[in-house]
Design a protein around this motif. Structure first.
Motif: not given
Length: 565
Positions: A253-264
């Motif tokens: 989930e932490c890896v997913k959060i990093v991905s979501e933030i950088l895309h945002a």
């Protein structure tokens, strides 16, 4: 012309000789003042005697400085100065004040021009103007939105911690901690990161399960590189999951959060490197690294994102005392990266699989990468054995998000990093009772580097950054309508509409409209005597300059309906 030039040189030489003669005469006069000569026949200890001797010290000191400045022999003047200072000490039983005669203290009425201030920021720290702050708030809002999507709550902790709370948690980076002067019995330090204070918070409050985010300043006595977003005072945005959960679920989930933030943040060209501390320890053991050198060798490997392997190998062998053969074996592993196929390759390594630590690390990595496939972020993830993360408290999965170099070739570095730290809370609680042993995993966004990238991108594109959130400017088309404007803007504020007006009694309509257009205010409400009589207003769109008439009673709801979705 040649004769005139010679005359000028002759005049300058004569002036120089006159200045030297004057200095020599003053030096002769100083030498004539014997240190044993009574100070103006005043009794020892008398204020007048002190003043007289301090005058001599001042005169001798000025002569030394002037002769040194002219690159002339100043030994005689220095001898006189030392003799006067010795006489002062013998006569009055104390050292002469530094600088000779004390200057009178400045009074409150002293002119400001006598005070010289250095108007600069401390090294590695900066100011943020309205444009920079607008960009920062945009970044923070997008990051926080992602944190909230995942159900996180927020906390805050003091900017200072007890020094003993921080010491021993950061390995070689402990030297970067800012210590605070003793303020009455407590040895304090500025927080180095938000992770250790979070662990202290959990242990102190006996919390064994929480999903939290924290945005705050931290401090590091590092060598700043401000053009790349590396400061001594900077913000961190942390997301952490504490508690007992299914293996690798919080980590993925932490890896997913990093991905979501950088895309945002429209930073789509990134890579999230992942590795495992247990796997690294297993590799070190298999390669022949003594257990007591694991952490120091790990710190050396952590530099591979900044230095070539030859430099890191040299540090391992020459500074850390590792056998060259062991360093070469490590080099064969840390050059590997990939995905699930790399897990397969390493599991086929019999020596590595014979090590319990490496075996556990590979099992976790397989599960983590499988979860990343499910979370649809595997295309941005790289299993990279060169990733080490130098902090001592990591115990399991570690990760780091990196961006490619800037168009000018300048390296950006990591913009996020984190990992699992299962033992940190127990270091504060002693591992007993509720909140004693609390497994944790988290990530920290390197927002200062992100700010720098966003600021540079806005400048390169010529993007117009809105500095405020004003929705409407209240304007008047005729003179004498100040009170009516104030009445209308008060109604808008009461209705929750962000509004402003030009702070003049009778501003020109054109200038009011131009102000709205230049600052990005989307709407202008225009009042006139005719509109007041009919109970309506004109609503002007600053983008396409179209106008519509709205009943004054309906204005608040109309403006709210025009807000972007």
């Amino acid at each position: 012309a040649k004769k005139g030039k010679m005359d000028e040189l002759t005049r300058r030489a004569a002036e120089a000789e006159a200045r030297v003669a004057d200095l020599e005469s003053r030096l002769t006069a100083l030498a004539a003042l014997s240190p044993t000569q009574p100070a103006d026949a005043a009794p020892a200890g008398d204020d007048a005697a002190k003043e007289a001797l301090l005058d001599k010290i001042d005169a001798a000191g000025n002569s030394v400085r002037e002769l040194k400045g002219k690159k002339l022999d100043f030994k005689g003047a220095l001898t006189a100065l030392q003799a006067f200072k010795a006489e002062y000490k013998d006569t009055f039983g104390e050292e002469a004040p530094a600088g000779g005669k004390k200057k009178p203290k400045k009074t409150a009425g002293s002119k400001a021009k006598d005070q010289k201030f250095i108007l600069k920021n401390p090294k590695g720290m900066r100011d943020y103007g309205p444009t920079e702050m607008a960009i920062r708030h945009t970044v923070f809002d997008r990051i926080v939105n992602v944190f909230k999507l995942h159900g996180a709550v927020t906390i805050d902790t003091p900017v200072m911690e007890l020094k003993e709370t921080l010491i021993g948690k950061y390995g070689e980076d402990s030297k970067l901690i800012y210590d605070v002067a003793d303020q009455g019995g407590e040895l304090l330090s500025l927080r180095y990161d938000l992770t250790v204070p979070f662990a202290r918070y959990l242990a102190k409050n006996r919390i064994d399960k929480i999903k939290r985010y924290h945005i705050a300043r931290v401090y590091r006595r590092d060598n700043p590189a401000m053009n790349r977003g590396r400061y001594r005072e900077f913000y961190q945005c942390d997301f952490d999951i504490a508690g007992q959960y299914e293996s690798m679920m919080p980590d993925a989930e932490c890896v997913k959060i990093v991905s979501e933030i950088l895309h945002a943040l429209d930073l789509h060209d990134f890579t999230i490197k992942v590795n495992h501390r247990c796997l690294l320890d297993g590799i070190f053991a298999v390669c022949g690294v003594p257990e007591d050198k694991f952490r120091s060798i790990c710190s050396a490997v952590d530099k591979l994102d900044k230095e070539e392997w030859v430099c890191v190998r040299s540090e391992m062998v020459e500074e850390k005392g590792l056998e060259p053969a062991a360093a070469d074996r490590i080099g064969e592993y840390v050059k590997l990266n990939g995905g699930l196929e790399l897990v397969d390759k390493l599991e086929a390594d019999a020596k590595l699989m014979a090590n319990a630590s490496a075996k556990k690390g590979l099992a976790d990595m397989r599960l983590l990468l499988q979860f990343c496939v499910v979370y649809n972020c595997i295309d941005k993830v790289s299993f990279d054995l060169s990733l080490a993360r130098g902090l001592d408290y990591y115990t399991g999965v570690i990760y780091e998000a990196v961006l490619p170099p800037l168009p000018n070739g300048e390296r950006v570095g990591s913009v996020a990093g984190g990992g699992r730290y299962d033992n940190l809370v127990g270091m504060f609680s002693g591992g007993k009772g509720k909140g004693g042993v609390v497994p944790c995993v988290g990530v920290s966004m390197g927002v200062e580097r992100i700010f720098t990238i966003m600021e540079n991108r806005a400048k390169e594109r010529g993007d117009k950054v809105r500095l405020n959130e004003t929705e409407v400017l209240v304007a008047s088309g005729q003179k004498g309508l100040l009170m009516e404007r104030m009445k209308l803007i008060s109604e808008l504020w009461a209705g929750g509409v962000k509004a402003e007006q030009v702070e003049k009694a009778n501003p020109q309509l054109l200038k009011q409209v131009q102000y709205a257009e230049s600052t990005g205010i989307p709407w202008v409400v225009i009042l006139g005597t005719d509109e007041l009589e009919r109970g309506v207003v004109k609503l002007r769109n600053t983008e396409d300059r179209s106008e519509l008439e709205v009943k004054r009673a309906d204005l608040v709801e109309k403006l709210k309906s025009l807000r972007p979705v």
